[in-house]
Motif scaffolding. Sequence first.
Motif, PDB file in Angstrom:
ATOM      1  N   LEU A   8       0.830  -1.200   0.000  1.00 31.03           N
ATOM      2  CA  LEU A   8       0.000   0.000   0.000  1.00 31.03           C
ATOM      3  C   LEU A   8       0.870   1.258   0.000  1.00 31.03           C
ATOM      4  N   VAL A   9       1.872   1.283   0.875  1.00 28.65           N
ATOM      5  CA  VAL A   9       2.777   2.425   0.942  1.00 28.65           C
ATOM      6  C   VAL A   9       3.528   2.566  -0.383  1.00 28.65           C
ATOM      7  N   ALA A  10       4.014   1.465  -0.930  1.00 30.43           N
ATOM      8  CA  ALA A  10       4.749   1.492  -2.205  1.00 30.43           C
ATOM      9  C   ALA A  10       3.858   1.980  -3.334  1.00 30.43           C
ATOM     10  N   GLU A  11       2.596   1.601  -3.329  1.00 29.18           N
ATOM     11  CA  GLU A  11       1.660   2.017  -4.380  1.00 29.18           C
ATOM     12  C   GLU A  11       1.473   3.539  -4.377  1.00 29.18           C
ATOM     13  N   ILE A  12       1.309   4.117  -3.199  1.00 24.34           N
ATOM     14  CA  ILE A  12       1.140   5.567  -3.091  1.00 24.34           C
ATOM     15  C   ILE A  12       2.418   6.272  -3.548  1.00 24.34           C
ATOM     16  N   TRP A  13       3.564   5.745  -3.131  1.00 28.19           N
ATOM     17  CA  TRP A  13       4.836   6.359  -3.509  1.00 28.19           C
ATOM     18  C   TRP A  13       5.050   6.264  -5.018  1.00 28.19           C
ATOM     19  N   GLN A  14       4.639   5.159  -5.623  1.00 28.09           N
ATOM     20  CA  GLN A  14       4.763   5.009  -7.075  1.00 28.09           C
ATOM     21  C   GLN A  14       3.893   6.023  -7.807  1.00 28.09           C
ATOM     22  N   LYS A  15       2.723   6.303  -7.284  1.00 32.12           N
ATOM     23  CA  LYS A  15       1.844   7.309  -7.899  1.00 32.12           C
ATOM     24  C   LYS A  15       2.487   8.692  -7.836  1.00 32.12           C
ATOM     25  N   ALA A  16       3.072   9.028  -6.692  1.00 29.53           N
ATOM     26  CA  ALA A  16       3.749  10.320  -6.549  1.00 29.53           C
ATOM     27  C   ALA A  16       4.954  10.386  -7.497  1.00 29.53           C
TER      28      ALA A  16
END
Length: 154
Positions: free
Chosen positions: A114-122
């Motif tokens: 979940l954290v990685a997904e948000i960071w990938q979007k940013a």
Amino acid sequence: MMNTDADRRNYILLELPSKVEYALLALLELASHPGKTNLLTISEISTRQNIPDRYLEHIFTSLRRGGLVQSLRGSRGGYILAREPWQITVLEVVALVEGDRKQKESDNSIDRALVAEIWQKANHASLEILNRYTLQDLCQRRDALKQEGLMYYI
């Protein structure tokens, strides 16, 4: 801890590395002197943009290897852009100067994913913006700001 909207507006997530800033400033200087006969030396660029010579030499090595600048040796030597300013994106400069960056390996926990997904979007949003702007865009914006400055003092 950030509590207010003002704190969030002033928060800087992505720092501009000096290496990238110097590379962009040097390329802007070269773009300001178009043509195959308007070569600039590292010393001239360094003086005009207030960049340490030695640091700029290393940056130009990367830019030359990456095909963004060409160099000519000799008493009339120096650097010129290898391509037109509209063909050079800010993202390309960042990638050349900063080198490859790979995604971190992570375990398969849902929380980490979940954290990685948000960071990938940013990260994706940052890449899109940096790829949208060219050296030509920066030159045009700089020139517009200079014009506004002239109008301010009249």
